[in-house]
Motif scaffolding. Structure first.
Motif, PDB file in Angstrom:
ATOM      1  N   LEU A  12       0.838  -1.180   0.000  1.00 17.85           N
ATOM      2  CA  LEU A  12       0.000   0.000   0.000  1.00 17.85           C
ATOM      3  C   LEU A  12       0.881   1.241   0.000  1.00 17.85           C
ATOM      4  N   VAL A  13       0.632   2.126  -0.933  1.00 22.44           N
ATOM      5  CA  VAL A  13       1.370   3.392  -0.950  1.00 22.44           C
ATOM      6  C   VAL A  13       0.555   4.396  -0.140  1.00 22.44           C
ATOM      7  N   ILE A 110      12.818   7.285   5.547  1.00 24.39           N
ATOM      8  CA  ILE A 110      11.496   7.906   5.704  1.00 24.39           C
ATOM      9  C   ILE A 110      11.645   9.422   5.755  1.00 24.39           C
ATOM     10  N   ALA A 111      12.626   9.902   6.518  1.00 27.26           N
ATOM     11  CA  ALA A 111      12.853  11.345   6.627  1.00 27.26           C
ATOM     12  C   ALA A 111      13.170  11.959   5.262  1.00 27.26           C
ATOM     13  N   ARG A 112      13.884  11.241   4.413  1.00 28.90           N
ATOM     14  CA  ARG A 112      14.233  11.734   3.079  1.00 28.90           C
ATOM     15  C   ARG A 112      13.076  11.588   2.087  1.00 28.90           C
ATOM     16  N   ILE A 115      11.111   6.165   1.451  1.00 21.98           N
ATOM     17  CA  ILE A 115      10.202   5.061   1.788  1.00 21.98           C
ATOM     18  C   ILE A 115       8.786   5.558   1.559  1.00 21.98           C
ATOM     19  N   SER A 116       8.048   4.794   0.761  1.00 18.06           N
ATOM     20  CA  SER A 116       6.733   5.282   0.328  1.00 18.06           C
ATOM     21  C   SER A 116       5.554   4.449   0.806  1.00 18.06           C
ATOM     22  N   SER A 152      10.274   0.297   0.268  1.00 18.57           N
ATOM     23  CA  SER A 152      10.633   1.472  -0.526  1.00 18.57           C
ATOM     24  C   SER A 152       9.826   1.567  -1.808  1.00 18.57           C
ATOM     25  N   ALA A 153       9.439   0.441  -2.355  1.00 19.01           N
ATOM     26  CA  ALA A 153       8.679   0.434  -3.604  1.00 19.01           C
ATOM     27  C   ALA A 153       7.556  -0.581  -3.512  1.00 19.01           C
ATOM     28  N   PRO A 154       6.403  -0.192  -2.946  1.00 16.47           N
ATOM     29  CA  PRO A 154       5.309  -1.140  -2.826  1.00 16.47           C
ATOM     30  C   PRO A 154       4.882  -1.668  -4.194  1.00 16.47           C
ATOM     31  N   ALA A 155       4.659  -2.965  -4.230  1.00 21.21           N
ATOM     32  CA  ALA A 155       4.186  -3.600  -5.461  1.00 21.21           C
ATOM     33  C   ALA A 155       3.387  -4.827  -5.081  1.00 21.21           C
TER      34      ALA A 155
END
Length: 196
Positions: A12-13, A110-112, A115-116, A152-155
């Motif tokens: 889930l994004v 996450i701060a940068r 992470i989505s 980092s890349a939900p799929a």
């Protein structure tokens, strides 16, 4: 019957948040949202029913991982470093990040904004299929929740898992219709044989 032993992954994004609580750094977000219809590799659609996690949350030891990698443990429910709850929206996740390389990496990413989202790994306990629509719709009713992950890349799960799941459901539906017909034929045959 569907292959219930094969772990499936859904992502889930949604915004993942961090917050400081004294010396503790916590990651919070949602690993699943109830009622949202998701496209699974263009093969079928899927929706998670409210309550799908409730049994599992009472009984299972769930892990918090980084990128679904069991070697990158961030927390777990039995130690209290992972807290999971079903609310009206979905599966809420809170992870107290460890002071490890992975914990610090997750915090920095996450701060940068790298992470989505969050994701979860599960095994199906109960599902329902609607083949009257195209593509078919799978409703997840009950799962064994194995892990939640910061990703980092939900799929969504790969096509091969999606195809196996769909084929298993179709086979189960056919079996449900086929077996009663065979039983009826056998009963009629037996009744006729007894009458002779």
């Amino acid at each position: 019957m569907p292959n219930r032993s094969e772990k499936q992954i859904r992502s889930l994004v949604r915004k993942v948040e961090t917050r400081a609580d004294g010396e503790r750094m916590t990651v919070a977000g949602y690993a699943a949202i109830f009622g949202e219809v998701a496209d699974i590799a263009g093969i079928y659609r899927e929706v998670i029913a409210r309550g799908a996690f409730s049994r599992s949350l009472r009984t299972d030891d769930v892990l918090a991982l980084f990128g679904h990698d069991s070697g990158r443990l961030l927390g777990r429910t039995t130690s209290g470093t992972l807290r999971l709850a079903e609310d009206a929206k979905g599966l809420s996740v809170e992870i107290d990040l460890p002071d490890t390389t992975d914990g610090r990496d997750v915090l920095t990413l996450i701060a940068r904004g790298d992470i989505s989202g969050m994701s979860f790994g599960f095994n199906i306990v109960h599902e329902e299929w609607d083949f009257s629509v195209e593509p078919p719709l799978r409703t997840i009713i009950d799962v064994d929740l194995v892990e939640v992950s910061v990703v980092s890349a939900p799929a969504y799960a790969g096509t091969s898992i999606a195809l196996r799941s769909l084929e298993s459901a179709r086979a189960e539906i056919e079996h449900r219709h086929f077996v009663p017909a065979i039983r009826l034929r056998m009963k009629v045959g037996l009744d006729l044989a007894l009458r002779k």
